[in-house]
Write a protein that holds these residues in place. Structure first.
Motif, mmCIF file in Angstrom:
data_model
loop_
_atom_site.group_PDB
_atom_site.id
_atom_site.type_symbol
_atom_site.label_atom_id
_atom_site.label_comp_id
_atom_site.label_asym_id
_atom_site.label_seq_id
_atom_site.Cartn_x
_atom_site.Cartn_y
_atom_site.Cartn_z
ATOM 1 N N ASN A 53 1.966 11.766 0.637
ATOM 2 C CA ASN A 53 2.055 12.987 1.433
ATOM 3 C C ASN A 53 1.849 14.237 0.581
ATOM 4 O O ASN A 53 1.439 15.266 1.093
ATOM 5 N N THR B 58 -3.439 0.546 -3.242
ATOM 6 C CA THR B 58 -3.065 -0.789 -2.781
ATOM 7 C C THR B 58 -3.009 -1.756 -3.948
ATOM 8 O O THR B 58 -3.947 -1.835 -4.744
ATOM 9 N N GLU C 180 0.788 5.307 0.661
ATOM 10 C CA GLU C 180 0.079 6.467 1.188
ATOM 11 C C GLU C 180 0.883 7.693 0.797
ATOM 12 O O GLU C 180 2.093 7.753 1.041
ATOM 13 N N THR D 220 0.850 -1.188 0.000
ATOM 14 C CA THR D 220 0.000 0.000 0.000
ATOM 15 C C THR D 220 0.882 1.234 0.000
ATOM 16 O O THR D 220 1.871 1.292 0.724
ATOM 17 N N GLN E 42 -10.633 6.630 -7.938
ATOM 18 C CA GLN E 42 -11.011 5.434 -7.193
ATOM 19 C C GLN E 42 -10.921 4.225 -8.119
ATOM 20 O O GLN E 42 -11.854 3.928 -8.846
ATOM 21 N N ASN F 102 -5.011 13.922 4.995
ATOM 22 C CA ASN F 102 -6.099 13.552 4.085
ATOM 23 C C ASN F 102 -6.010 12.066 3.790
ATOM 24 O O ASN F 102 -4.951 11.562 3.464
ATOM 25 N N SER F 103 -7.126 11.394 3.886
ATOM 26 C CA SER F 103 -7.156 9.965 3.614
ATOM 27 C C SER F 103 -6.849 9.718 2.139
ATOM 28 O O SER F 103 -7.454 10.324 1.261
ATOM 29 N N ASN F 104 -5.869 8.837 1.878
ATOM 30 C CA ASN F 104 -5.541 8.455 0.513
ATOM 31 C C ASN F 104 -4.743 7.166 0.549
ATOM 32 O O ASN F 104 -4.029 6.907 1.513
ATOM 33 N N PHE F 105 -4.883 6.359 -0.499
ATOM 34 C CA PHE F 105 -4.116 5.116 -0.580
ATOM 35 C C PHE F 105 -4.155 4.585 -1.999
ATOM 36 O O PHE F 105 -5.033 4.937 -2.791
ATOM 37 N N SER G 273 -7.843 1.997 -4.896
ATOM 38 C CA SER G 273 -7.237 3.285 -4.560
ATOM 39 C C SER G 273 -8.301 4.306 -4.227
ATOM 40 O O SER G 273 -9.458 4.194 -4.640
ATOM 41 N N TYR G 274 -7.883 5.277 -3.469
ATOM 42 C CA TYR G 274 -8.644 6.494 -3.241
ATOM 43 C C TYR G 274 -7.610 7.609 -3.196
ATOM 44 O O TYR G 274 -6.897 7.772 -2.203
#
Length: 180
Positions: free
Chosen positions: A47, A85, A45, A43, A115, A80-83, A93-94
């Motif tokens: 920045n 995978t 993430e 995953t 997404q 902020n939420s994000n990923f 993903s988001y």
């Protein structure tokens, strides 16, 4: 004059030694990254987001809507939420998207973030410079296709580039970790 020369040499040596000390990679880091890439189970993430700088992005910056510390070319994503995978042959993903849309905007504007969910296609891995790995593949959302290229480094830093068929390109930097 001679003392100025000596001081300049000492300062130059100090900067060069600091740079070389920070760029050394351990065998454990190389092996850990190799395992992540081979297992295809990680995953990312991010920045920072790096959208294409355009007049529209400058207007957004001028409006005060971007997070603190951001500019038109670099947007702070910390908090902020994000990923993104990768799990075997699948991707989810988001990723928040900043940039311009060209076509294919969904009714109601529900497709703002990127997404991805599904199977990756044309997955390739190659070794890059400084023990890094370059992974390229194609993936799609409900309404568009993306060509994705990511570079993963032994320090577990990541750089991801996305090129969609209906959006301006965007890149992300962050870190990678095992999904387990």
């Amino acid at each position: 004059m001679k003392s100025l020369y000596i001081i300049t040499v000492i300062v130059a040596i100090t900067f060069l030694s600091c740079k070389s000390a920070s760029s050394k990679v351990t065998d454990e880091q190389i092996k850990a990254l190799e395992t992540l890439v081979e297992n295809k189970n990680f995953t990312i993430e991010s920045n920072w987001a790096f959208p294409r700088t355009t007049a529209a992005m400058q207007r957004v910056l001028n409006s005060g809507m971007l997070p603190s510390g951001s500019s038109t070319g670099a947007i702070n994503l910390i908090g902020n939420s994000n990923f993104l995978t990768i799990s075997g042959d699948s991707i989810t993903s988001y990723l928040p998207y900043y940039g311009e849309r060209y076509t294919n905007v969904a009714y109601g504007g529900t497709d703002g973030p990127i997404q991805l969910k599904g199977v990756v296609e044309n997955y390739t891995v190659s070794k890059g410079k400084q023990h890094s790995y370059i992974i390229s593949f194609d993936a799609k959302t409900k309404s568009e296709r993306f060509n994705i290229s990511m570079t993963l480094y032994p320090s577990l830093k990541s750089y991801v580039k996305l090129l969609g068929n209906s959006r301006s390109p965007i890149s992300y930097s962050g870190h990678v970790e095992d999904s387990d």
